[in-house]
Design an enzyme around this catalytic site. Structure first.
Site, PDB file in Angstrom:
ATOM      1  N   LYS A   1       0.845  -1.198   0.000  1.00 26.32           N
ATOM      2  CA  LYS A   1       0.000   0.000   0.000  1.00 26.32           C
ATOM      3  C   LYS A   1       0.880   1.248   0.000  1.00 26.32           C
ATOM      4  O   LYS A   1       1.916   1.278   0.688  1.00 26.32           O
ATOM      5  CB  LYS A   1      -0.895  -0.030   1.245  1.00 26.32           C
ATOM      6  CG  LYS A   1      -1.934   1.096   1.295  1.00 26.32           C
ATOM      7  CD  LYS A   1      -2.825   0.939   2.526  1.00 26.32           C
ATOM      8  CE  LYS A   1      -3.909   1.996   2.614  1.00 26.32           C
ATOM      9  NZ  LYS A   1      -4.771   1.823   3.820  1.00 26.32           N
TER      10      LYS A   1
ATOM     11  N   SER B   1      -9.694   1.831   2.897  1.00 27.33           N
ATOM     12  CA  SER B   1      -8.821   2.557   2.002  1.00 27.33           C
ATOM     13  C   SER B   1      -7.795   1.690   1.287  1.00 27.33           C
ATOM     14  O   SER B   1      -7.201   2.140   0.310  1.00 27.33           O
ATOM     15  CB  SER B   1      -8.098   3.657   2.776  1.00 27.33           C
ATOM     16  OG  SER B   1      -7.242   3.094   3.753  1.00 27.33           O
TER      17      SER B   1
ATOM     18  N   SER C   1      -9.774  -0.532   7.118  1.00 23.59           N
ATOM     19  CA  SER C   1      -9.210  -0.412   5.764  1.00 23.59           C
ATOM     20  C   SER C   1      -8.512  -1.633   5.210  1.00 23.59           C
ATOM     21  O   SER C   1      -8.194  -1.661   4.022  1.00 23.59           O
ATOM     22  CB  SER C   1      -8.242   0.767   5.706  1.00 23.59           C
ATOM     23  OG  SER C   1      -8.974   1.945   5.521  1.00 23.59           O
TER      24      SER C   1
HETATM   25  N1  GLN Z   1     -13.045   4.200   6.261  1.00 20.65           N
HETATM   26  C1  GLN Z   1     -12.498   4.660   7.507  1.00 20.65           C
HETATM   27  C2  GLN Z   1     -12.082   6.098   7.380  1.00 20.65           C
HETATM   28  O1  GLN Z   1     -12.297   6.656   6.353  1.00 20.65           O
HETATM   29  C3  GLN Z   1     -11.319   3.798   7.885  1.00 20.65           C
HETATM   30  C4  GLN Z   1     -10.132   4.068   7.068  1.00 20.65           C
HETATM   31  C5  GLN Z   1      -8.941   3.266   7.463  1.00 20.65           C
HETATM   32  O2  GLN Z   1      -9.061   2.239   8.127  1.00 20.65           O
HETATM   33  N2  GLN Z   1      -7.771   3.764   7.086  1.00 20.65           N
HETATM   34  O3  GLN Z   1     -11.551   6.688   8.292  1.00 20.65           O
END
Ligand code: GLN
Length: 486
Positions: free
Chosen positions: A78, A153, A177
């Protein structure tokens, strides 16, 4: 089977027996990327040359008997983990040209084991989002239906594994994410216990919630990658100094003696019936495998998790992202009239709308006069949520929930409605708030779209989670299904 479809353990066996070389395997995966990437769009930076060099080195090491289990196996990482000499963008304009001078600890650990680095995967900008639509570059598409999101994400990392563009990937998980995109793409994703894996070199979003973990094609691979990346790191003071077991030892195909709880708050209103049905069927399967199931568990504070998360995560983000000032590194606005103008314009043009929304939310929650009402209150409720889990884990070895309340949604469907987007993480957020580990495994394909089952346990119970995931996987065929990309 085509080489790009191999799991880590299958590839390792073939490499050890010298039936394939790492260069052959790497070329096969690069060819796969070439053929599907225009539809999936999982990769931000491809480092084909470096990958082939890594593969050549791995073949030499393998020939001299150094056959560690990740050696010569191609992966993607990532794009919020620092890779020395290879651009690390967080899918943001702010870091579009940032080339880190050092490696994240996880990258160093994988390099030491002879990884072949294919490149970096797309993500929501600074990991803020649930669909990968917040990437400043392009959205990633779900290999199961390219009109749908892969989740986020770590959407690039999940889509890449599902589409066989890498043998495995790394993602990060602040509120879901890793698990949510794993669930959306029919792959295995683990968020380890907070402190299990070093965060050194992971670009910080919300430091008390962030964790790095693997996305893989099956549970055995997940255990193998966790073996490699877990452990104490003096450069991350929140990493915990406790021994790392060999997680593959936990992989036994029955669940005798395990007590599992099903918390009713995770079967939320508005959840799709096909998800409910898939997860109920999966839980029945766990029962057949020997587990004792309590269908009537309650964790009442779950309903506060979303609110708590959206105070704490943006607060920490607003502090962490203050470093992007156009002075030290990253994007810098050129034609400013003064230093203040430069600072403002750098942030105005460097950050996308969701990142700005989080910075504003967090700055507000931390400001004098609101700190007690929001931030401090959220911290108190955080403790309640954590205690409720602690109590539950006195009775149950693990809790079973859906990973998400829905199957993957259409690209654009929730892009203009942040609240709807935030709700797609209701099942995953509480886990980060409590710091416990969570594993998502493929558990159904209702209407041809993936449904993930989430397995939660107490701190440092990754072995139990992997055992449950493995037993389930051995008894089902979901993880072997491939998206209709060809
Ligand atoms: N979707 C959640 C957010 O937007 C979690 C994102 C993540 O785990 N990085 O904060």
């Amino acid at each position: 089977m085509d080489l790009h479809q191999l799991t880590i353990h299958q590839a390792r066996d073939l490499l050890r027996k010298k039936e394939i070389s790492s260069v052959e395997l790497t070329k096969a995966v690069l060819a796969r990327i070439e053929s599907v990437e225009n539809r999936v769009k999982a990769v931000v930076t491809l480092s084909a040359e470096r990958a082939l060099e890594d593969a050549g080195k791995a073949d030499k090491a393998l020939a001299s008997g150094e056959n560690g289990y990740l050696r010569g196996i191609p992966c993607l990482i990532k794009d919020n983990m620092c890779t020395r000499g290879l651009r690390t963008t967080c899918s943001s304009k702010m870091l579009e040209n940032f080339i880190p001078p050092y490696n994240a600890t996880v990258v160093e650990k994988l390099e030491a084991r002879g990884m072949v680095l294919l490149g970096k995967t797309n993500m929501d900008e600074f990991a803020m989002g649930s669909s990968t639509e917040n990437s400043a570059f392009f959205p990633t598409h779900n290999p199961w239906d390219i009109e749908r999101v892969p989740g986020g994400s770590s959407g690039g990392s999940a889509a890449a594994v599902a589409a066989d563009e890498a043998i495995y990937t790394l993602g990060s998980d602040t509120g879901g994410s890793i698990r949510q995109p794993a669930g959306f793409c029919n792959v295995v994703g683990l968020k380890p216990t907070y402190g299990r894996v070093s965060r050194f070199g992971l670009v910080a979003f919300a430091s008390s919630l962030d964790q790095i973990g693997p996305l893989t094609k099956d549970v055995r691979d997940c255990a193998l990658v966790l073996n490699a990346i877990a452990g104490y790191d003096p450069r991350d003071s929140t990493s915990v100094d406790c021994p790392v077991p060999d997680y593959t030892q936990a992989l036994v195909p029955d669940l005798k003696g395990l007590r599992l709880g099903v918390p009713k708050e995770y079967f939320v209103e508005g959840m799709q019936t096909e998800i409910r049905d898939s997860i109920h069927a999966a839980i029945k399967k766990l029962e057949e495998l020997g587990a004792e199931i309590d269908w009537d568990v309650s964790l009442p504070s779950t309903r506060f998790a979303l609110s708590v998360y959206y105070i704490i995560a943006p607060s920490e983000a607003s502090a962490n992202l203050a470093r992007y000032d156009g002075v030290k590194y990253g994007f810098s606005y050129e034609n400013a009239s003064s230093i203040w103008d430069a600072l403002e314009k750098t942030r105005q043009f460097g950050f996308g709308p969701e990142v700005k929304r989080r910075i504003m939310l967090g700055t507000y929650a931390l400001s004098a006069g609101y700190y007690d009402a929001y931030y401090l209150k959220a911290q108190k409720v955080r403790t309640l949520i954590r205690r409720e889990f602690d109590e539950a884990f006195k009775k149950y070895d693990a809790l079973i929930t859906p990973t998400s309340p829905t199957v993957p949604f259409k690209i654009g469907e929730k892009a203009d409605d942040p609240m709807q987007m935030y709700l797609s993480d209701v099942c995953t957020l509480p886990v980060n708030i409590a710091g416990i580990p969570g594993l998502s495994v493929p558990a159904g394909l209702p209407g041809g779209l993936p449904a993930g089952m989430q397995i939660l346990g107490k701190h440092f119970s990754e072995e139990t989670l992997l055992r449950i995931g493995y037993a389930y996987e051995q008894a089902t065929e979901w993880h072997r299904q491939k998206p209709p990309l060809n």
